[in-house]
Scaffold this motif. Structure first.
Motif, PDB file in Angstrom:
ATOM      1  N   ILE A 587       0.823  -1.194   0.000  1.00  0.00           N
ATOM      2  CA  ILE A 587       0.000   0.000   0.000  1.00  0.00           C
ATOM      3  C   ILE A 587       0.863   1.252   0.000  1.00  0.00           C
ATOM      4  N   LEU A 588       2.025   1.182   0.662  1.00  0.00           N
ATOM      5  CA  LEU A 588       2.918   2.350   0.765  1.00  0.00           C
ATOM      6  C   LEU A 588       3.499   2.746  -0.588  1.00  0.00           C
ATOM      7  N   ARG A 589       3.576   1.797  -1.510  1.00  0.00           N
ATOM      8  CA  ARG A 589       4.075   2.143  -2.838  1.00  0.00           C
ATOM      9  C   ARG A 589       2.963   2.777  -3.665  1.00  0.00           C
ATOM     10  N   PRO A 590       3.297   3.765  -4.481  1.00  0.00           N
ATOM     11  CA  PRO A 590       2.243   4.405  -5.321  1.00  0.00           C
ATOM     12  C   PRO A 590       1.594   3.380  -6.230  1.00  0.00           C
ATOM     13  N   LYS A 591       0.321   3.597  -6.459  1.00  0.00           N
ATOM     14  CA  LYS A 591      -0.427   2.691  -7.314  1.00  0.00           C
ATOM     15  C   LYS A 591      -0.054   2.948  -8.769  1.00  0.00           C
ATOM     16  N   ALA A 592       0.129   1.866  -9.477  1.00  0.00           N
ATOM     17  CA  ALA A 592       0.489   2.005 -10.889  1.00  0.00           C
ATOM     18  C   ALA A 592      -0.669   2.629 -11.650  1.00  0.00           C
ATOM     19  N   PRO A 593      -0.325   3.533 -12.577  1.00  0.00           N
ATOM     20  CA  PRO A 593      -1.406   4.153 -13.362  1.00  0.00           C
ATOM     21  C   PRO A 593      -2.185   3.080 -14.109  1.00  0.00           C
ATOM     22  N   LYS A 594      -3.445   3.399 -14.328  1.00  0.00           N
ATOM     23  CA  LYS A 594      -4.307   2.461 -15.018  1.00  0.00           C
ATOM     24  C   LYS A 594      -3.829   2.304 -16.446  1.00  0.00           C
ATOM     25  N   ALA A 595      -3.713   1.041 -16.872  1.00  0.00           N
ATOM     26  CA  ALA A 595      -3.192   0.765 -18.206  1.00  0.00           C
ATOM     27  C   ALA A 595      -4.161   1.261 -19.269  1.00  0.00           C
ATOM     28  N   GLY A 596      -3.558   1.835 -20.284  1.00  0.00           N
ATOM     29  CA  GLY A 596      -4.376   2.291 -21.400  1.00  0.00           C
ATOM     30  C   GLY A 596      -4.756   1.136 -22.305  1.00  0.00           C
ATOM     31  N   LYS A 597      -5.882   1.299 -23.005  1.00  0.00           N
ATOM     32  CA  LYS A 597      -6.340   0.258 -23.912  1.00  0.00           C
ATOM     33  C   LYS A 597      -6.738   0.894 -25.234  1.00  0.00           C
ATOM     34  N   ARG A 598      -6.648   0.064 -26.240  1.00  0.00           N
ATOM     35  CA  ARG A 598      -7.112   0.543 -27.535  1.00  0.00           C
ATOM     36  C   ARG A 598      -8.633   0.733 -27.462  1.00  0.00           C
ATOM     37  N   ILE A 599      -9.080   1.793 -28.040  1.00  0.00           N
ATOM     38  CA  ILE A 599     -10.501   2.073 -28.046  1.00  0.00           C
ATOM     39  C   ILE A 599     -11.062   1.823 -29.440  1.00  0.00           C
ATOM     40  N   PHE A 600     -12.360   1.766 -29.525  1.00  0.00           N
ATOM     41  CA  PHE A 600     -13.003   1.423 -30.786  1.00  0.00           C
ATOM     42  C   PHE A 600     -12.658   2.414 -31.894  1.00  0.00           C
ATOM     43  N   LEU A 601     -12.502   3.694 -31.494  1.00  0.00           N
ATOM     44  CA  LEU A 601     -12.249   4.735 -32.486  1.00  0.00           C
ATOM     45  C   LEU A 601     -10.916   4.499 -33.205  1.00  0.00           C
ATOM     46  N   GLU A 602      -9.960   3.882 -32.501  1.00  0.00           N
ATOM     47  CA  GLU A 602      -8.663   3.609 -33.126  1.00  0.00           C
ATOM     48  C   GLU A 602      -8.805   2.646 -34.293  1.00  0.00           C
ATOM     49  N   ARG A 603      -9.844   1.838 -34.261  1.00  0.00           N
ATOM     50  CA  ARG A 603     -10.037   0.874 -35.337  1.00  0.00           C
ATOM     51  C   ARG A 603     -10.644   1.531 -36.584  1.00  0.00           C
ATOM     52  N   VAL A 604     -11.179   2.726 -36.380  1.00  0.00           N
ATOM     53  CA  VAL A 604     -11.721   3.467 -37.525  1.00  0.00           C
ATOM     54  C   VAL A 604     -10.577   4.327 -38.039  1.00  0.00           C
ATOM     55  N   ARG A 605      -9.759   3.778 -38.868  1.00  0.00           N
ATOM     56  CA  ARG A 605      -8.493   4.397 -39.247  1.00  0.00           C
ATOM     57  C   ARG A 605      -8.712   5.735 -39.948  1.00  0.00           C
ATOM     58  N   TRP A 608      -9.253   8.182 -37.095  1.00  0.00           N
ATOM     59  CA  TRP A 608      -8.193   8.226 -36.085  1.00  0.00           C
ATOM     60  C   TRP A 608      -6.936   8.907 -36.616  1.00  0.00           C
ATOM     61  N   LYS A 609      -6.573   8.611 -37.841  1.00  0.00           N
ATOM     62  CA  LYS A 609      -5.311   9.147 -38.344  1.00  0.00           C
ATOM     63  C   LYS A 609      -5.395  10.637 -38.652  1.00  0.00           C
ATOM     64  N   HIS A 610      -6.595  11.170 -38.744  1.00  0.00           N
ATOM     65  CA  HIS A 610      -6.746  12.605 -38.981  1.00  0.00           C
ATOM     66  C   HIS A 610      -6.926  13.396 -37.685  1.00  0.00           C
ATOM     67  N   MET A 611      -6.970  12.701 -36.533  1.00  0.00           N
ATOM     68  CA  MET A 611      -7.138  13.396 -35.260  1.00  0.00           C
ATOM     69  C   MET A 611      -5.809  13.909 -34.743  1.00  0.00           C
ATOM     70  N   LYS A 612      -5.834  15.059 -34.034  1.00  0.00           N
ATOM     71  CA  LYS A 612      -4.641  15.590 -33.405  1.00  0.00           C
ATOM     72  C   LYS A 612      -4.234  14.713 -32.228  1.00  0.00           C
ATOM     73  N   PHE A 613      -2.962  14.844 -31.848  1.00  0.00           N
ATOM     74  CA  PHE A 613      -2.429  14.009 -30.776  1.00  0.00           C
ATOM     75  C   PHE A 613      -3.202  14.217 -29.480  1.00  0.00           C
ATOM     76  N   LEU A 614      -3.428  15.480 -29.079  1.00  0.00           N
ATOM     77  CA  LEU A 614      -4.118  15.747 -27.817  1.00  0.00           C
ATOM     78  C   LEU A 614      -5.568  15.272 -27.862  1.00  0.00           C
ATOM     79  N   HIS A 615      -6.141  15.301 -29.064  1.00  0.00           N
ATOM     80  CA  HIS A 615      -7.508  14.809 -29.180  1.00  0.00           C
ATOM     81  C   HIS A 615      -7.551  13.289 -28.995  1.00  0.00           C
TER      82      HIS A 615
END
Length: 984
Positions: A587-605, A608-615
């Motif tokens: 418990i004393l150690r910081p909790k690992a950040p929640k792992a990211g996952k591919r989302i459905f939108l990434e499959r709509v190439r 997705w490829k026309h979106m900005k990085f921050l978006h």
């Protein structure tokens, strides 16, 4: 050791206090969402209790009747005493009522119902002025008359029939006070009458001597045992009392019936005896009079016969004397001739003899003339006697004629008397027993509809609070989970120091529990006070009989507290349990950040490829924290639903007057006439034909319509004028409906809904207090304001047994005509007693509907509070848990505006998703709310205008913008150096 524990306890609670003050935003969020949920739940739930308590206090204060008894014979003081002596009855009192025509402030004819003032039951609530002190004074209906009417007089106008006028002692009554009455709990309904159009506009109360009736027209009784209004206890007690009341009333009615029969039979017997005695007297008198007349006639006949005999004798004697006289005269003439022709030388004896003969003849002539004189005297006496006899005959015939006329008149009187006696005998054979009608409070339209309206509010309480408490649980869960994650290191330290899991968990349960308890307390008391006030104001357009009594249900308070603690401490327990199941070192150690996952939108190439990085980062973060996403969508969706429902209520309410008076009732004016007749329309058209576009003639009265589900007062419209189809638009779902035939009725949709009938079913019409007629529902047409039943003349005359007497015109004018200007001219038209302009009625309906704005404000206010709490809490959590990330991008050179856009872009997207989810549910919620807002006289449109969808989106985005502005200030206060420190 004890000192150490004490110090440890102080540090423990000091830590809790510090946690609360250091995270006040979260604490307030839990407090606010619990307060909002409990406030809405307790407020709406307690509204029914407050309404019921108000009703209970009101009917008890003014001793509203439990039973209203009506008899076709009326009631006497003896009847009242008999009901009062029933063991289960505490009070019984008789009352007199009478309906009469009068005039309103502008001279229109109105129908007023007058009640006698009762001292024990149905006592009036004096609002302004004083109670009557003389028999020609009255107190008047507060919902029709104003305080300025005190001192004015109500005139019993000439429009009243003699029977109506004779029911009242005076021709004018002075208004000395303004009152409410428990008999009339609704503002909009005053009952029906057989006078005029059948609609009673107002009521007055006056002393019993203001009426001429020797009998009571109704009898009120109050049960000894009652109970809280509408409760099972009340209905049980009333049911036990009802049989005893009915038995007493029927017993007295039977007694009065037998008494009336005996009295009628005695009158018949006495009348028959008088007629029989009269016939005997007439017979004796006839014998006596005709005997005297016959005796007089016989005497006259005898005298006449004697006169005739005497006349014959005199005539015979006269003829004999005249004959003798002629002979003597002739002899005298002959003797005189002999004397004159005597020879002078004739002997003297011859002349002497002739002279002696002449003397003898002259003497005989003298005797004959004396006899003739006697005969003449005898004739005169006979003439006089005959005149007397003639007069005697004249008197005889005159007396006989008089006697015959007198006897004929007497015989006619006796014959008429016998006819009346025979009619009385026939009536006595057909003499109906008295009918007793016993009604309870449920039959009172105002009281009967009050419970259903209170149930409407209660039904809303079964849906909305579930939604609010669900959001509260999600807010608490998210808030406490994030807080426990942030204090993971502190929890590990406490665990390593020997604190038990329960002791550690207690800190966070106190944190969330105290916020929940405070929120529950504030929400319960505030909601219980203000929510009922808002809703009572909305119902003020129907019920306005008393100020609202506030009702606090302590059982409900405990339920609210339990649910609040379950939402707060329950979610806290689940969050802590997951953290405390690990070892302290872990418990004393910081909790690992929640792992990211591919989302459905990434499959709509392509996208997705026309979106900005921050978006792309924002899109991943939205689906990375699914719990926060679900909570945001639910919260904003709920807010959107409430706002859309609020605007939808406004759309449904605001448009009904326009729809009613432009699409359905297409005429401009209703004109009522003093006298009825089918020539009214022709006379009116002859006078105003140039301005008219249509006129429909009809008769209007009021009835009570009874169906499987309810009994409602409504207007009965009778017409055979085909122009009625131009005046009123009979449609349903855009389809024209045919006018009803014999034995059929056309009713509006609201009335059909309340009665529980559909086309093809039958309804029962109650009219003239005791009469009924059953009609088939030929069709149901769309209507928004008031309840109507349309029938034709044949149905009214044959099925209802009433005379068709049309006295109302529905009038439409050509374009460009000033309705108010022409109404002044029409008001002077012969026989017009009242004019109603639809434009004015439209304004009144709009004013009445304004009361529902309170519900709209309430719904939108709650929606705003919910949206603000959800957005603020989630935005605050988002910023808090991403301080290192925010500090990092600021170090990388992001401007404050860019940082804010990056952080709040996710919120904005989630708000849009919430709006998209909330609009369909808001449409369904609007339909649900409108199905629960029931006003007897109004059918709502149940429509949401397109602009309301746009306004809903704007309002919700406005709330999001406000939260955005507030939370941007928190971004500015992030200390980058502190945020970037390693937790280790």
């Amino acid at each position: 050791m004890v000192e150490a524990k004490k110090m440890s306890g102080n540090i423990y609670f000091k830590n809790i206090r510090r946690t609360i003050f250091q995270s006040m935003g979260r604490y307030i969020a839990i407090f606010a969402i619990i307060a909002l949920g409990v406030g809405f739940f307790a407020g709406v739930k307690n509204t029914k209790g407050s309404m019921m308590l108000t009703c209970n206090e009101y009917v008890n204060r003014y001793n509203m009747y439990d039973f209203r008894i009506v008899s076709t014979y009326g009631f006497t003081e003896e009847d009242v005493s008999a009901v009062s002596d029933v063991e289960q009855v505490s009070e019984a009192e008789g009352s007199v009522t009478a309906d009469f025509f009068s005039e309103d402030r502008i001279g229109n004819s109105i129908i007023i119902r007058a009640h006698s003032i009762t001292d024990k039951v149905n006592k009036v609530d004096l609002l302004k002025g004083r109670m009557p002190e003389s028999d020609d004074e009255c107190v008047a209906d507060s919902h029709f008359f104003r305080e300025s009417d005190i001192g004015k007089t109500l005139e019993v106008t000439s429009e009243n029939s003699k029977q109506t006028s004779d029911a009242l002692t005076y021709k004018e009554y002075k208004i000395v006070g303004i009152v409410n009455s428990p008999y009339y709990m609704m503002k909009t309904d005053r009952g029906t009458t057989s006078l005029g159009d059948g609609k009673i506009e107002a009521y007055v109360y006056m002393p019993a001597k203001g009426f001429t009736s020797q009998y009571f027209t109704e009898l009120f009784a109050v049960s000894e045992k009652q109970g809280f209004v509408f409760s099972d206890e009340y209905y049980s007690n009333i049911a036990k009392t009802e049989d005893a009341v009915i038995n007493a009333a029927e017993s007295m009615a039977s007694k009065r019936y037998q008494q009336a029969v005996d009295e009628a039979q005695l009158e018949i017997d006495e009348g028959q005896q008088e007629i029989d005695e009269g016939r005997q007297r007439l017979k004796e008198e006839k014998n006596s009079v005709y005997g005297q007349l016959n005796s007089a006639k016989n005497t006259l006949d005898e005298q006449s016969s004697q006169m005739n005999s005497s006349r014959e004798q005199i005539n015979s004697q006269k003829d004999s004397l005249n004959s003798q006289k002629q002979q003597v005269v002739s002899a005298i003439a002959e003797v005189k001739q002999q004397i004159e022709s005597l020879d002078p030388q004739a002997p003297a004896e011859t002349e002497e003899t002739l002279k002696t003969q002449l003397l003898q003849l002259e003497e005989n002539l003298s005797q004959i003339e004396g006899g003739l004189e006697e005969v003449s005297e005898g004739e005169k006496k006979l003439d006089l006697a005959e005149g007397q006899i003639k007069n005697g005959y004249s008197d005889y015939y005159s007396n006989k004629s008089k006697a015959e006329r007198s006897f004929a008149s007497a015989e006619a009187e006796l014959s008429n008397g016998q006819t009346e006696i025979n009619k009385a005998k026939e009536d006595l054979e057909n003499f109906e027993k008295p009918e007793i009608f016993v009604q309870d409070r449920e039959d009172n339209l105002g009281f009967g509809s009050f419970e259903s309206n209170a149930d409407i509010v209660d039904s809303i309480a079964k849906i909305f609070p579930v939604f609010f408490f669900l959001i509260a649980a999600l807010v608490c869960s998210t808030t406490m989970s994030r807080m426990i994650d942030e204090e993971r290191t502190q929890i590990g330290a406490l665990s390593a120091l020997g604190y038990t899991p329960g002791r550690i968990m207690l800190k966070y349960m106190i944190y969330s529990g105290s916020a929940a308890i405070l929120g529950c307390a504030v929400g319960f008391f505030a909601g219980s006070k203000y929510f009922p006030s808002f809703i009572w104001k909305a119902y003020g357009m129907m019920f306005g009989f008393a100020p609202l009594e506030f009702y606090f249900n302590w059982k409900l308070a405990l339920v609210s507290l339990a649910v609040s603690l379950l939402c707060s401490t329950g979610t806290t327990y689940l969050a802590c349990r997951g953290q405390l199941k690990h070892m302290p070192a872990e418990i004393l150690r910081p909790k690992a950040p929640k792992a990211g996952k591919r989302i459905f939108l990434e499959r709509v190439r392509f996208i997705w490829k026309h979106m900005k990085f921050l978006h792309k980062v924002s899109a991943r973060n939205i689906f990375r924290y699914k719990k926060r996403m679900i909570m945001m969508i639910l919260g904003i969706g709920g807010c959107t639903s409430l706002v859309l429902a609020g605007f939808g209520i406004n759309d449904s309410v605001a448009g009904i007057a326009d729809h009613q008076y432009s699409e359905i009732e297409k005429y401009h004016m209703t004109v009522a006439f003093e006298q009825s007749g089918e020539d009214l329309k022709k006379r009116f058209e002859d006078e105003y034909g140039k301005e008219l576009s249509n006129a429909a003639l009809l008769q209007q009265t009021s009835v009570n319509a009874k169906g499987p589900d309810a009994n409602k007062s409504c207007s009965l419209m009778i017409s055979d004028d085909r122009d009625i189809l131009k005046a009123v638009n009979f449609t349903e779902d855009g389809k024209k409906i045919s006018y009803p035939g014999k034995g059929e009725a056309l009713i509006n949709n609201k009335l059909a809904e309340m009665l529980g009938v559909k086309a093809g079913d039958t309804i029962e019409l109650n009219y003239d207090d005791t009469k009924t007629a059953t009609l088939k529902v030929a069709g149901i047409y769309k209507n928004y304001v008031s309840n109507y039943i349309y029938i034709n003349e044949e149905t009214y005359q044959q099925d209802m047994g009433k005379a068709y007497e049309p006295s109302v015109l529905f009038v439409s004018f050509k374009d460009g005509i000033d309705i108010h200007n022409i109404s002044e001219s029409i008001n002077e038209f012969d026989g017009v007693i009242g004019i109603s302009i639809n434009e004015d009625a439209k304004s009144r309906v709009d004013d009445m509907m304004v009361s529902l704005n309170y519900i709209i404000i309430l719904v939108i206010g709650c929606a705003g509070a919910l949206a603000f709490i959800v957005l603020f809490n989630l935005g605050n959590i988002n910023i808090t848990e991403r301080e290192r990330e925010i500090a990092t991008i600021e170090v990388l050179g992001f401007y404050p505006r860019e940082t804010g856009s990056y952080v709040f872009r996710e919120n904005f997207i989630l708000v849009l998703l919430g709006i998209a989810a909330g609009l369909p549910s808001g449409f369904a919620l609007h339909k649900f709310i409108m199905s629960r807002i029931v006003v007897d006289a109004v059918s709502f449109n149940e429509v949401i205008e397109p602009v309301s969808f746009g306004l809903t989106v704007v309002v919700v985005l406005g709330f999001a913008f406000i939260v955005d502005v507030i939370l941007r200030q928190k971004l500015k206060r992030i200390n980058m150096a502190e945020a970037l420190k390693s937790a280790e």
